[in-house]
Design a protein around this motif. Structure first.
Motif, PDB file in Angstrom:
ATOM      1  N   ARG A  68     -75.743  32.479 -44.653  1.00 20.11           N
ATOM      2  CA  ARG A  68     -75.558  31.102 -45.116  1.00 20.11           C
ATOM      3  C   ARG A  68     -75.147  30.244 -43.925  1.00 20.11           C
ATOM      4  O   ARG A  68     -74.774  30.767 -42.863  1.00 20.11           O
ATOM      5  CB  ARG A  68     -74.466  31.036 -46.184  1.00 20.11           C
ATOM      6  N   PRO A  69     -75.178  28.920 -44.071  1.00 25.40           N
ATOM      7  CA  PRO A  69     -74.735  28.055 -42.974  1.00 25.40           C
ATOM      8  C   PRO A  69     -73.235  28.176 -42.714  1.00 25.40           C
ATOM      9  O   PRO A  69     -72.454  28.579 -43.582  1.00 25.40           O
ATOM     10  CB  PRO A  69     -75.096  26.648 -43.468  1.00 25.40           C
ATOM     11  N   PHE A  70     -72.842  27.825 -41.523  1.00 30.90           N
ATOM     12  CA  PHE A  70     -71.443  27.746 -41.117  1.00 30.90           C
ATOM     13  C   PHE A  70     -70.810  26.557 -41.829  1.00 30.90           C
ATOM     14  O   PHE A  70     -71.310  25.433 -41.760  1.00 30.90           O
ATOM     15  CB  PHE A  70     -71.390  27.560 -39.601  1.00 30.90           C
ATOM     16  N   SER A  71     -69.700  26.781 -42.535  1.00 29.97           N
ATOM     17  CA  SER A  71     -69.113  25.742 -43.381  1.00 29.97           C
ATOM     18  C   SER A  71     -67.810  25.205 -42.794  1.00 29.97           C
ATOM     19  O   SER A  71     -67.242  25.757 -41.851  1.00 29.97           O
ATOM     20  CB  SER A  71     -68.836  26.302 -44.780  1.00 29.97           C
ATOM     21  N   MET A  72     -67.329  24.135 -43.405  1.00 27.80           N
ATOM     22  CA  MET A  72     -66.042  23.560 -42.991  1.00 27.80           C
ATOM     23  C   MET A  72     -64.915  24.567 -43.205  1.00 27.80           C
ATOM     24  O   MET A  72     -63.982  24.644 -42.401  1.00 27.80           O
ATOM     25  CB  MET A  72     -65.774  22.282 -43.783  1.00 27.80           C
ATOM     26  N   GLU A  73     -64.997  25.330 -44.276  1.00 28.22           N
ATOM     27  CA  GLU A  73     -63.978  26.355 -44.534  1.00 28.22           C
ATOM     28  C   GLU A  73     -64.006  27.431 -43.450  1.00 28.22           C
ATOM     29  O   GLU A  73     -62.952  27.922 -43.019  1.00 28.22           O
ATOM     30  CB  GLU A  73     -64.205  26.994 -45.904  1.00 28.22           C
ATOM     31  N   ASP A  74     -65.203  27.793 -42.999  1.00 28.46           N
ATOM     32  CA  ASP A  74     -65.323  28.753 -41.901  1.00 28.46           C
ATOM     33  C   ASP A  74     -64.700  28.197 -40.627  1.00 28.46           C
ATOM     34  O   ASP A  74     -63.985  28.901 -39.911  1.00 28.46           O
ATOM     35  CB  ASP A  74     -66.798  29.081 -41.630  1.00 28.46           C
ATOM     36  N   LEU A  75     -65.000  26.939 -40.339  1.00 30.48           N
ATOM     37  CA  LEU A  75     -64.461  26.299 -39.130  1.00 30.48           C
ATOM     38  C   LEU A  75     -62.936  26.314 -39.146  1.00 30.48           C
ATOM     39  O   LEU A  75     -62.299  26.681 -38.146  1.00 30.48           O
ATOM     40  CB  LEU A  75     -64.974  24.862 -39.046  1.00 30.48           C
ATOM     41  N   LYS A  76     -62.343  25.933 -40.266  1.00 31.83           N
ATOM     42  CA  LYS A  76     -60.881  25.936 -40.372  1.00 31.83           C
ATOM     43  C   LYS A  76     -60.324  27.332 -40.160  1.00 31.83           C
ATOM     44  O   LYS A  76     -59.343  27.521 -39.414  1.00 31.83           O
ATOM     45  CB  LYS A  76     -60.460  25.398 -41.739  1.00 31.83           C
ATOM     46  N   ALA A  77     -60.960  28.325 -40.769  1.00 34.84           N
ATOM     47  CA  ALA A  77     -60.482  29.701 -40.654  1.00 34.84           C
ATOM     48  C   ALA A  77     -60.551  30.197 -39.215  1.00 34.84           C
ATOM     49  O   ALA A  77     -59.632  30.873 -38.737  1.00 34.84           O
ATOM     50  CB  ALA A  77     -61.297  30.612 -41.565  1.00 34.84           C
ATOM     51  N   VAL A  78     -61.618  29.858 -38.512  1.00 41.15           N
ATOM     52  CA  VAL A  78     -61.776  30.323 -37.125  1.00 41.15           C
ATOM     53  C   VAL A  78     -60.734  29.667 -36.223  1.00 41.15           C
ATOM     54  O   VAL A  78     -60.142  30.329 -35.351  1.00 41.15           O
ATOM     55  CB  VAL A  78     -63.206  30.036 -36.624  1.00 41.15           C
ATOM     56  N   ILE A  79     -60.481  28.374 -36.401  1.00 38.14           N
ATOM     57  CA  ILE A  79     -59.452  27.711 -35.597  1.00 38.14           C
ATOM     58  C   ILE A  79     -58.082  28.333 -35.857  1.00 38.14           C
ATOM     59  O   ILE A  79     -57.294  28.570 -34.922  1.00 38.14           O
ATOM     60  CB  ILE A  79     -59.415  26.200 -35.890  1.00 38.14           C
ATOM     61  N   LEU A  80     -57.788  28.640 -37.106  1.00 37.35           N
ATOM     62  CA  LEU A  80     -56.505  29.280 -37.428  1.00 37.35           C
ATOM     63  C   LEU A  80     -56.424  30.680 -36.830  1.00 37.35           C
ATOM     64  O   LEU A  80     -55.341  31.120 -36.412  1.00 37.35           O
ATOM     65  CB  LEU A  80     -56.312  29.331 -38.941  1.00 37.35           C
ATOM     66  N   LEU A  81     -57.550  31.388 -36.761  1.00 35.56           N
ATOM     67  CA  LEU A  81     -57.567  32.696 -36.109  1.00 35.56           C
ATOM     68  C   LEU A  81     -57.243  32.579 -34.624  1.00 35.56           C
ATOM     69  O   LEU A  81     -56.538  33.427 -34.060  1.00 35.56           O
ATOM     70  CB  LEU A  81     -58.933  33.358 -36.294  1.00 35.56           C
ATOM     71  N   ILE A  82     -57.767  31.529 -33.990  1.00 33.10           N
ATOM     72  CA  ILE A  82     -57.463  31.307 -32.570  1.00 33.10           C
ATOM     73  C   ILE A  82     -55.968  31.066 -32.388  1.00 33.10           C
ATOM     74  O   ILE A  82     -55.332  31.646 -31.498  1.00 33.10           O
ATOM     75  CB  ILE A  82     -58.282  30.114 -32.035  1.00 33.10           C
ATOM     76  N   LEU A  83     -55.388  30.224 -33.231  1.00 35.99           N
ATOM     77  CA  LEU A  83     -53.954  29.947 -33.142  1.00 35.99           C
ATOM     78  C   LEU A  83     -53.142  31.229 -33.335  1.00 35.99           C
ATOM     79  O   LEU A  83     -52.164  31.478 -32.615  1.00 35.99           O
ATOM     80  CB  LEU A  83     -53.554  28.907 -34.191  1.00 35.99           C
ATOM     81  N   GLN A  84     -53.541  32.021 -34.309  1.00 35.70           N
ATOM     82  CA  GLN A  84     -52.822  33.265 -34.573  1.00 35.70           C
ATOM     83  C   GLN A  84     -52.944  34.234 -33.409  1.00 35.70           C
ATOM     84  O   GLN A  84     -51.942  34.822 -32.981  1.00 35.70           O
ATOM     85  CB  GLN A  84     -53.365  33.903 -35.851  1.00 35.70           C
ATOM     86  N   HIS A  85     -54.159  34.400 -32.894  1.00 36.09           N
ATOM     87  CA  HIS A  85     -54.368  35.374 -31.819  1.00 36.09           C
ATOM     88  C   HIS A  85     -53.632  34.978 -30.549  1.00 36.09           C
ATOM     89  O   HIS A  85     -53.020  35.838 -29.883  1.00 36.09           O
ATOM     90  CB  HIS A  85     -55.859  35.530 -31.530  1.00 36.09           C
ATOM     91  N   TYR A  86     -53.690  33.698 -30.199  1.00 37.53           N
ATOM     92  CA  TYR A  86     -53.067  33.257 -28.950  1.00 37.53           C
ATOM     93  C   TYR A  86     -51.626  32.789 -29.149  1.00 37.53           C
ATOM     94  O   TYR A  86     -50.990  32.311 -28.215  1.00 37.53           O
ATOM     95  CB  TYR A  86     -53.918  32.165 -28.305  1.00 37.53           C
ATOM     96  N   ARG A  87     -51.136  32.881 -30.382  1.00 40.44           N
ATOM     97  CA  ARG A  87     -49.728  32.651 -30.703  1.00 40.44           C
ATOM     98  C   ARG A  87     -49.270  31.223 -30.405  1.00 40.44           C
ATOM     99  O   ARG A  87     -48.271  31.001 -29.722  1.00 40.44           O
ATOM    100  CB  ARG A  87     -48.840  33.675 -29.972  1.00 40.44           C
ATOM    101  N   PHE A  88     -50.011  30.284 -30.938  1.00 41.59           N
ATOM    102  CA  PHE A  88     -49.639  28.876 -30.866  1.00 41.59           C
ATOM    103  C   PHE A  88     -49.610  28.306 -32.276  1.00 41.59           C
ATOM    104  O   PHE A  88     -50.382  28.724 -33.147  1.00 41.59           O
ATOM    105  CB  PHE A  88     -50.648  28.082 -30.025  1.00 41.59           C
ATOM    106  N   LYS A  89     -48.716  27.348 -32.497  1.00 40.88           N
ATOM    107  CA  LYS A  89     -48.650  26.680 -33.795  1.00 40.88           C
ATOM    108  C   LYS A  89     -49.434  25.374 -33.795  1.00 40.88           C
ATOM    109  O   LYS A  89     -49.934  24.947 -34.844  1.00 40.88           O
ATOM    110  CB  LYS A  89     -47.191  26.419 -34.177  1.00 40.88           C
TER     111      LYS A  89
END
Length: 267
Positions: A68-89
């Motif tokens: 399926r296409p990349f969605s806004m919900e996917d985008l939000k989830a990926v950005i939050l994954l970056i924050l979690q992985h690199y330990r930034f709020k």
């Protein structure tokens, strides 16, 4: 410089990190480019930011395996994954060209987490009717696919629009050069289709930028015939903290000159 794959559902997203700064800067690239594009900025900005560049779907080493296409919900989830992985709020955000349009979508979704916004020759400041027709409607997408494999109709219309001066000489040349081979047309078709939901609501973005007082910098190229500076002038309405600068450049703005402007504006 180091790279890392973030697992997400059946897919995985490739990121490149560099810099030693105490603030996080997430960078989103343009069409046909990848995360390595932002390595040009590390020398000037790496002391101020930890810079994390993301390969968007169908670009670089990212593997988009969802059917399926990349969605806004996917985008939000990926950005939050970056924050979690690199330990930034919180984070600052930089988007170039297509990545600027995606960045505006991030503003809609996560404005409360954003410290600063940098938009370089950003797409998304003006409605592209052909893009919306080709990606948001079933008949438009079918016509788009047909033109991908039978381009005579598309090129006929393109040359007619130029003859009637509906489009500029520069835009005509850029579009023709972007679609003059099957490989190029297929890439445009599949990326546009996959990323078709990345359509920001500009008024909502402005409201979010105002509400959270997000310091914003718009950079444009004086000789950019694809995304001209006038679009930035129209976007800036005085309701949110924003500055704009025009460089003696064309469309390609990921360069040391831009990095120096960003450093002077931010620090």
């Amino acid at each position: 410089m180091s790279s890392f794959f973030l697992p997400y559902l059946k897919s995985r997203f490739h990121t490149i990190s560099d810099g030693t700064g105490e603030e996080l800067l997430i960078c989103l690239h343009g069409f046909g480019e990848n995360a390595e594009t932002f390595s040009r900025l590390h020398y000037s900005l790496g002391g101020y930011f930890t810079i994390v560049s993301l390969d968007l779907p169908l670009h670089g080493k990212t593997e988009w395996k969802e059917e399926r296409p990349f969605s806004m919900e996917d985008l939000k989830a990926v950005i939050l994954l970056i924050l979690q992985h690199y330990r930034f709020k919180t984070f600052s955000l930089m988007g170039y060209s297509m990545g600027g349009r995606v960045s505006l979508c991030v503003v809609q979704l996560l404005a409360e987490r954003i410290d600063r916004l940098y938009l370089l020759a950003p797409d998304g400041l003006k409605d592209n009717r052909w893009h919306m027709f080709a990606t948001q409607t079933r008949i438009g997408n079918k016509l788009f696919k047909y033109c991908t494999y039978h381009p005579q109709l598309f090129f006929g219309l393109l040359h007619t629009w130029r003859f009637l001066r509906f489009i500029s000489k520069g835009l005509h040349k850029f579009t023709f050069n972007s679609m003059n081979t099957l490989d190029k047309r297929e890439r445009v078709y599949f990326v546009w289709t996959c990323m078709g939901q990345m359509m920001p609501d500009r008024e909502l973005c402005k409201q979010q930028l105002k509400k959270y007082r997000i310091s914003s910098l718009l950079l444009f190229g004086k000789y950019d015939r694809v995304i001209p500076p006038v679009l930035g002038v129209r976007f800036m309405d005085g309701t949110f903290p924003c500055e704009m600068q025009v460089l003696e450049k064309g469309h390609q703005l990921i360069c040391e000159d831009a990095a120096e402007v960003i450093r002077a504006y931010s620090f």
